[in-house]
Design a protein around this motif. Structure first.
Motif, PDB file in Angstrom:
ATOM      1  N   GLU A  98      59.123 -31.677  -9.634  1.00 36.01           N
ATOM      2  CA  GLU A  98      58.155 -32.616  -9.138  1.00 36.01           C
ATOM      3  C   GLU A  98      58.650 -33.243  -8.007  1.00 36.01           C
ATOM      4  O   GLU A  98      60.125 -34.059  -8.290  1.00 36.01           O
ATOM      5  N   GLN A  99      58.471 -33.717  -6.981  1.00 32.57           N
ATOM      6  CA  GLN A  99      58.978 -34.390  -5.809  1.00 32.57           C
ATOM      7  C   GLN A  99      58.022 -35.387  -5.461  1.00 32.57           C
ATOM      8  O   GLN A  99      58.083 -36.034  -4.031  1.00 32.57           O
ATOM      9  N   GLY A 100      57.217 -36.134  -6.234  1.00 28.64           N
ATOM     10  CA  GLY A 100      56.432 -37.021  -5.770  1.00 28.64           C
ATOM     11  C   GLY A 100      54.915 -36.744  -5.738  1.00 28.64           C
ATOM     12  O   GLY A 100      54.415 -35.618  -5.903  1.00 28.64           O
ATOM     13  N   LEU A 101      54.106 -37.785  -5.830  1.00 24.37           N
ATOM     14  CA  LEU A 101      52.506 -37.671  -5.566  1.00 24.37           C
ATOM     15  C   LEU A 101      52.099 -38.251  -4.428  1.00 24.37           C
ATOM     16  O   LEU A 101      52.676 -39.470  -4.251  1.00 24.37           O
ATOM     17  N   SER A 102      51.480 -37.545  -3.348  1.00 22.97           N
ATOM     18  CA  SER A 102      50.919 -37.904  -2.377  1.00 22.97           C
ATOM     19  C   SER A 102      49.537 -37.799  -2.410  1.00 22.97           C
ATOM     20  O   SER A 102      48.718 -37.268  -2.694  1.00 22.97           O
ATOM     21  N   PHE A 103      49.108 -38.779  -1.294  1.00 21.65           N
ATOM     22  CA  PHE A 103      47.685 -38.684  -1.054  1.00 21.65           C
ATOM     23  C   PHE A 103      47.387 -38.725   0.487  1.00 21.65           C
ATOM     24  O   PHE A 103      47.228 -39.910   1.177  1.00 21.65           O
ATOM     25  N   PRO A 104      47.436 -37.469   1.095  1.00 20.58           N
ATOM     26  CA  PRO A 104      47.562 -37.499   2.679  1.00 20.58           C
ATOM     27  C   PRO A 104      46.331 -37.870   3.091  1.00 20.58           C
ATOM     28  O   PRO A 104      45.262 -38.240   2.571  1.00 20.58           O
ATOM     29  N   ASP A 105      46.446 -38.588   4.352  1.00 21.92           N
ATOM     30  CA  ASP A 105      45.325 -39.105   5.351  1.00 21.92           C
ATOM     31  C   ASP A 105      44.204 -38.121   5.277  1.00 21.92           C
ATOM     32  O   ASP A 105      44.367 -37.082   5.687  1.00 21.92           O
ATOM     33  N   GLY A 106      43.033 -38.648   4.964  1.00 17.49           N
ATOM     34  CA  GLY A 106      41.798 -37.786   5.212  1.00 17.49           C
ATOM     35  C   GLY A 106      41.808 -36.766   4.191  1.00 17.49           C
ATOM     36  O   GLY A 106      40.726 -36.024   4.029  1.00 17.49           O
ATOM     37  N   ALA A 107      42.515 -36.794   2.934  1.00 14.55           N
ATOM     38  CA  ALA A 107      42.399 -35.874   1.875  1.00 14.55           C
ATOM     39  C   ALA A 107      41.372 -36.329   0.725  1.00 14.55           C
ATOM     40  O   ALA A 107      41.298 -37.676   0.582  1.00 14.55           O
ATOM     41  N   SER A 108      40.799 -35.401   0.200  1.00 16.25           N
ATOM     42  CA  SER A 108      39.875 -36.025  -0.638  1.00 16.25           C
ATOM     43  C   SER A 108      40.402 -36.337  -2.048  1.00 16.25           C
ATOM     44  O   SER A 108      39.802 -36.920  -2.836  1.00 16.25           O
ATOM     45  N   TRP A 109      41.572 -35.639  -2.548  1.00 15.86           N
ATOM     46  CA  TRP A 109      42.159 -35.818  -3.602  1.00 15.86           C
ATOM     47  C   TRP A 109      43.741 -35.831  -3.453  1.00 15.86           C
ATOM     48  O   TRP A 109      44.342 -35.345  -2.446  1.00 15.86           O
ATOM     49  N   ALA A 110      44.427 -36.269  -4.269  1.00 13.07           N
ATOM     50  CA  ALA A 110      45.869 -36.403  -4.397  1.00 13.07           C
ATOM     51  C   ALA A 110      46.463 -35.123  -4.550  1.00 13.07           C
ATOM     52  O   ALA A 110      45.962 -34.189  -5.153  1.00 13.07           O
ATOM     53  N   ARG A 111      47.759 -34.948  -4.679  1.00  8.75           N
ATOM     54  CA  ARG A 111      48.640 -33.834  -4.913  1.00  8.75           C
ATOM     55  C   ARG A 111      49.987 -34.064  -5.205  1.00  8.75           C
ATOM     56  O   ARG A 111      50.560 -34.997  -4.773  1.00  8.75           O
ATOM     57  N   VAL A 112      50.413 -33.267  -6.173  1.00  7.58           N
ATOM     58  CA  VAL A 112      51.735 -33.202  -6.815  1.00  7.58           C
ATOM     59  C   VAL A 112      52.719 -32.554  -5.709  1.00  7.58           C
ATOM     60  O   VAL A 112      52.343 -31.152  -5.569  1.00  7.58           O
ATOM     61  N   GLU A 113      53.713 -33.095  -5.126  1.00  9.86           N
ATOM     62  CA  GLU A 113      54.543 -32.385  -4.166  1.00  9.86           C
ATOM     63  C   GLU A 113      55.694 -31.587  -4.905  1.00  9.86           C
ATOM     64  O   GLU A 113      56.187 -31.978  -5.842  1.00  9.86           O
ATOM     65  N   LEU A 114      55.965 -30.562  -4.459  1.00  9.82           N
ATOM     66  CA  LEU A 114      56.801 -29.163  -5.152  1.00  9.82           C
ATOM     67  C   LEU A 114      57.928 -29.037  -3.958  1.00  9.82           C
ATOM     68  O   LEU A 114      57.531 -29.146  -3.002  1.00  9.82           O
ATOM     69  N   PRO A 115      58.959 -28.265  -4.457  1.00  7.69           N
ATOM     70  CA  PRO A 115      59.895 -27.929  -3.475  1.00  7.69           C
ATOM     71  C   PRO A 115      59.355 -26.948  -2.624  1.00  7.69           C
ATOM     72  O   PRO A 115      58.103 -26.173  -2.831  1.00  7.69           O
ATOM     73  N   ASP A 116      59.934 -26.714  -1.185  1.00  8.00           N
ATOM     74  CA  ASP A 116      59.587 -25.666  -0.387  1.00  8.00           C
ATOM     75  C   ASP A 116      58.486 -25.840   0.110  1.00  8.00           C
ATOM     76  O   ASP A 116      57.260 -25.058   0.661  1.00  8.00           O
ATOM     77  N   ASP A 117      57.789 -27.356   0.618  1.00 10.01           N
ATOM     78  CA  ASP A 117      56.399 -27.469   0.846  1.00 10.01           C
ATOM     79  C   ASP A 117      55.241 -26.863   0.271  1.00 10.01           C
ATOM     80  O   ASP A 117      54.364 -26.799   0.691  1.00 10.01           O
ATOM     81  N   GLU A 118      55.506 -26.764  -1.293  1.00  9.77           N
ATOM     82  CA  GLU A 118      54.323 -26.335  -2.045  1.00  9.77           C
ATOM     83  C   GLU A 118      53.804 -27.850  -2.588  1.00  9.77           C
ATOM     84  O   GLU A 118      54.451 -28.684  -2.626  1.00  9.77           O
ATOM     85  N   TYR A 119      52.697 -27.461  -2.929  1.00  7.34           N
ATOM     86  CA  TYR A 119      52.105 -28.762  -3.798  1.00  7.34           C
ATOM     87  C   TYR A 119      50.952 -28.241  -4.689  1.00  7.34           C
ATOM     88  O   TYR A 119      50.467 -27.139  -4.555  1.00  7.34           O
ATOM     89  N   VAL A 120      50.616 -28.995  -5.747  1.00  4.56           N
ATOM     90  CA  VAL A 120      49.372 -28.645  -6.519  1.00  4.56           C
ATOM     91  C   VAL A 120      48.472 -29.840  -6.388  1.00  4.56           C
ATOM     92  O   VAL A 120      48.734 -30.942  -6.330  1.00  4.56           O
TER      93      VAL A 120
END
Length: 152
Positions: A98-120
């Motif tokens: 895990e590399q953090g929890l983000s809430f990008p601008d305009g996104a409907s929901w949050a995401r868990v950041e993963l290595p190599d620009d992946e996310y859940v």
């Protein structure tokens, strides 16, 4: 699914989306059952049988079940990692990935950041939940700091 990842310190679900899903499911069932009842009594030019009425009500139930899948999203956080359940399936992420929890601008929901620009995607923390979402993000970050130490 058994709770094989141990104790959970925090669990969150979207409040508004679940409420909207239950309302939409109820409306779908009500409309389809009403249409099923009215099929044989209205002059449509087509003869509907009892099986057609049951089919119409069944379609409403199936659609309602599909809408109720939107009540499934959940985020759980514990010592061993993060469990993210969205509409279909669940993914477990260990703290070292895990590399953090983000809430990008305009996104409907949050995401868990993963290595190599992946996310859940984390559909359990939605923008339309307002303060509930803010509290969930803060609690997540508090537990993230606890379990990852100075990394964050």
């Amino acid at each position: 699914m058994s709770d094989s990842h141990g104790q959970w310190d925090f669990e969150v679900r979207s409040k508004k989306s679940a409420r909207y899903a239950w309302i939409a499911a109820g409306v779908l069932v009500l409309v389809h059952v009403t249409l099923a009842i009215l099929l044989r009594t209205s002059a449509t030019g087509v003869y509907f049988r009892l099986v057609d009425q049951f089919a119409m009500a069944g379609i409403g139930l199936l659609l309602a079940c599909g809408v109720l899948l939107l009540t499934r999203p959940r985020l759980r956080v514990g010592p061993s990692g993060i469990a993210v359940r969205n509409v279909l399936g669940e993914r477990f992420v260990e703290w070292d990935l895990e590399q953090g929890l983000s809430f990008p601008d305009g996104a409907s929901w949050a995401r868990v950041e993963l290595p190599d620009d992946e996310y859940v995607p984390v559909m359990a923390i939605q923008a339309n939940d307002g303060d509930h979402a803010v509290h969930a993000v803060r609690k997540f970050r508090e537990l993230e700091a606890k379990y990852t130490g100075s990394r964050t």
